[in-house]
Structures are given as C-alpha cells and as structure tokens.
Design an enzyme around this catalytic site. Structure first.
Site, PDB file in Angstrom:
ATOM      1  N   HIS A   1       1.287   9.005   1.140  1.00  0.00           N
ATOM      2  CA  HIS A   1       2.731   8.935   0.867  1.00  0.00           C
ATOM      3  C   HIS A   1       3.283  10.319   0.556  1.00  0.00           C
ATOM      4  O   HIS A   1       2.546  11.210   0.112  1.00  0.00           O
ATOM      5  CB  HIS A   1       2.980   8.052  -0.364  1.00  0.00           C
TER       6      HIS A   1
ATOM      7  N   TYR B   1       0.113  12.086 -12.085  1.00  0.00           N
ATOM      8  CA  TYR B   1       0.855  13.193 -11.493  1.00  0.00           C
ATOM      9  C   TYR B   1       2.193  13.394 -12.186  1.00  0.00           C
ATOM     10  O   TYR B   1       2.807  12.444 -12.666  1.00  0.00           O
ATOM     11  CB  TYR B   1       1.043  13.035  -9.980  1.00  0.00           C
TER      12      TYR B   1
ATOM     13  N   ASP C   1      -0.326   0.333   3.100  1.00  0.00           N
ATOM     14  CA  ASP C   1      -1.306   1.393   3.368  1.00  0.00           C
ATOM     15  C   ASP C   1      -2.438   0.943   4.284  1.00  0.00           C
ATOM     16  O   ASP C   1      -3.451   1.638   4.388  1.00  0.00           O
ATOM     17  CB  ASP C   1      -1.907   1.892   2.041  1.00  0.00           C
TER      18      ASP C   1
HETATM   19  C1  LIG Z   1       5.792   5.611  -7.213  1.00  0.00           C
HETATM   20  C2  LIG Z   1       6.424   4.683  -8.203  1.00  0.00           C
HETATM   21  C3  LIG Z   1       6.225   3.317  -8.136  1.00  0.00           C
HETATM   22  N1  LIG Z   1       6.839   2.493  -9.038  1.00  0.00           N
HETATM   23  C4  LIG Z   1       6.567   1.065  -8.954  1.00  0.00           C
HETATM   24  C5  LIG Z   1       6.938   0.451  -7.626  1.00  0.00           C
HETATM   25  C6  LIG Z   1       5.938  -0.637  -7.422  1.00  0.00           C
HETATM   26  O1  LIG Z   1       6.401  -1.823  -8.048  1.00  0.00           O
HETATM   27  C7  LIG Z   1       4.704  -0.146  -8.194  1.00  0.00           C
HETATM   28  C8  LIG Z   1       3.632   0.398  -7.290  1.00  0.00           C
HETATM   29  O2  LIG Z   1       4.250   1.344  -6.433  1.00  0.00           O
HETATM   30  P1  LIG Z   1       3.503   1.789  -5.114  1.00  0.00           P
HETATM   31  O3  LIG Z   1       2.827   0.620  -4.485  1.00  0.00           O
HETATM   32  O4  LIG Z   1       4.454   2.610  -4.291  1.00  0.00           O
HETATM   33  O5  LIG Z   1       2.398   2.786  -5.724  1.00  0.00           O
HETATM   34  P2  LIG Z   1       1.366   3.647  -4.859  1.00  0.00           P
HETATM   35  O6  LIG Z   1       0.901   2.890  -3.673  1.00  0.00           O
HETATM   36  O7  LIG Z   1       0.345   4.137  -5.818  1.00  0.00           O
HETATM   37  O8  LIG Z   1       2.219   4.880  -4.312  1.00  0.00           O
HETATM   38  C9  LIG Z   1       2.509   6.037  -5.094  1.00  0.00           C
HETATM   39  O9  LIG Z   1       1.379   6.824  -5.159  1.00  0.00           O
HETATM   40  C10 LIG Z   1       1.322   8.028  -4.401  1.00  0.00           C
HETATM   41  C11 LIG Z   1       0.400   8.947  -5.160  1.00  0.00           C
HETATM   42  C12 LIG Z   1       2.567   8.752  -4.227  1.00  0.00           C
HETATM   43  O10 LIG Z   1       2.575   9.949  -3.908  1.00  0.00           O
HETATM   44  C13 LIG Z   1       3.834   8.076  -4.509  1.00  0.00           C
HETATM   45  O11 LIG Z   1       4.290   8.559  -5.757  1.00  0.00           O
HETATM   46  C14 LIG Z   1       3.781   6.608  -4.524  1.00  0.00           C
HETATM   47  O12 LIG Z   1       3.929   6.251  -3.177  1.00  0.00           O
HETATM   48  O13 LIG Z   1       5.169   0.876  -9.080  1.00  0.00           O
HETATM   49  C15 LIG Z   1       7.668   2.987 -10.028  1.00  0.00           C
HETATM   50  O14 LIG Z   1       8.227   2.216 -10.829  1.00  0.00           O
HETATM   51  N2  LIG Z   1       7.890   4.327 -10.109  1.00  0.00           N
HETATM   52  C16 LIG Z   1       7.300   5.190  -9.231  1.00  0.00           C
HETATM   53  O15 LIG Z   1       7.519   6.428  -9.334  1.00  0.00           O
END
Ligand SMILES: Cc1cn([C@H]2C[C@H](O)[C@@H](COP(=O)(O)OP(=O)(O)O[C@H]3O[C@H](C)C(=O)[C@H](O)[C@H]3O)O2)c(=O)[nH]c1=O
Length: 170
Positions: A63, A130, A166
C-alpha cells in the site's frame, strides 16, 4: 547519534535509533526524537502514529499514497518489509528492496510519498509501527499486488495470509 544509511532506492533510508540502552531488566529504546532525527536529516513532520499486530505469515500491503512519508519500526517480533518505487516517471519506477526489521535489530525504514510498502510476519506475532505525515485517507491509497510478476518481488513466505484487498494476482 542517529545512524542513517542510504539504500538501493533513492529517498528510502534505513535508520538506527540513537538510544538502545540495555541493562539487567531488558532494554530501552527512543524510537523517535525530533531534535536528533532532524539533525540526521529526517525532518518530516509526523502527524499520526499507527500499529498493526499480525500473526505469522500475515502479509499486509503493498500500500501507499502520493503524499505521505512513513517511518516504519518493528515494536515486537520480526517481519520482512518491502518498499517499491511507484512514482510515475521515476528512473527507478517498479524497483523494490526488502529489509528484515525486528525487535532485536531495531532498524527503521523511512518511506517517501509515492512508494508502496508491504510486510510479511516471520515471528509468531509482530507489531508493525509507523509514524506518518498525513492523517488517514483510505481514498488516496493505492494497492500493488504483492505477487505481481511485473514487480517480481522475492518473499520468504510462499503462501501468505492476506486480506481480500491484498490477495494479489492469480
Ligand atoms: C491505515 C489505517 C487504517 N485504519 C482502519 C481502517 C480499517 O478498518 C482498519 C484496517 O485497515 P487496513 O486493512 O487498511 O490496514 P492494513 O491492511 O494494515 O493497511 C495499512 O498498512 C500499511 C502499512 C500501510 O502503509 C497503510 O497505512 C495501510 O494501508 O484500520 C485507520 O483507522 N487508520 C489508518 O490510518
């Protein structure tokens, strides 16, 4: 002193925190210190801190977005971390590099805007931390397939656990 090293990717830095104090109780780390990091040239203005906690072989990513700097740390465990240049027109467009971050080597990676990042967990559990220079904006994010043959990224895990977003290609 903060140790900062260039990598194969222009703009991506590997940083070693200035303070890792070990004693009979364990160890203490200053993960970020504005004055010391600015003196080392890491002068981004971080607005938000995040953690994700994942089990062995979970892969999150790849991402990124076009505006956010990220300072990545491993709070607990060990993961293999990949950064990909996704900047249109860059001479290094599509170039990637892998790093192993752990709660023993305490290495950090500074990721510039326009770069994608992903990680796969190698320990039983890992806490990915991060700092970022923008506040969360899902709509501005891009997703690259971790197994995109055009990127040809090497991963230490062949069949990772991923979210639907993903799952990659094929
Ligand atoms: C990124 C983020 C997510 N969320 C919530 C949204 C979803 O309900 C939950 C999981 O989010 P997500 O599935 O996007 O998390 P990752 O798959 O770990 O993705 C993140 O991890 C990789 C390292 C990235 O660089 C991005 O910051 C981001 O894409 O957390 C939030 O409330 N705030 C946030 O800043």
């Amino acid at each position: 002193m903060v140790k900062v090293a260039k990598t194969d990717l222009d703009g991506v830095l590997v940083i070693e925190p200035p303070t890792i104090f070990e004693d009979f109780r364990g160890h203490y780390v200053e993960l970020y210190n504005r004055t010391l990091y600015e003196q080392a040239g890491v002068d981004q203005d971080f607005l938000q801190d995040d953690i994700s906690v994942s089990s062995r072989h979970v892969l999150r990513g790849i991402h990124g977005d076009r505006k956010t700097w990220k300072l990545i740390s491993c709070l607990y465990g060990r993961f293999y971390f990949v950064v990909v240049n996704n900047v249109p027109g860059s001479q290094q467009f599509g170039k990637w590099q892998g790093f192993t971050l752990s709660d023993t080597n305490r290495k950090q990676v500074l990721v510039p805007p326009g770069f994608g990042n992903g990680h796969v967990v190698l320990s039983e559990t890992a806490i990915f931390h991060y700092k970022q220079t923008t506040e969360y904006d899902r709509a501005s994010q891009f997703t690259l397939a971790w197994n995109d043959p055009a990127l040809n990224i090497w991963w230490p895990v062949r069949d990772p656990i991923t979210s639907e977003r993903d799952q990659g290609v094929g």
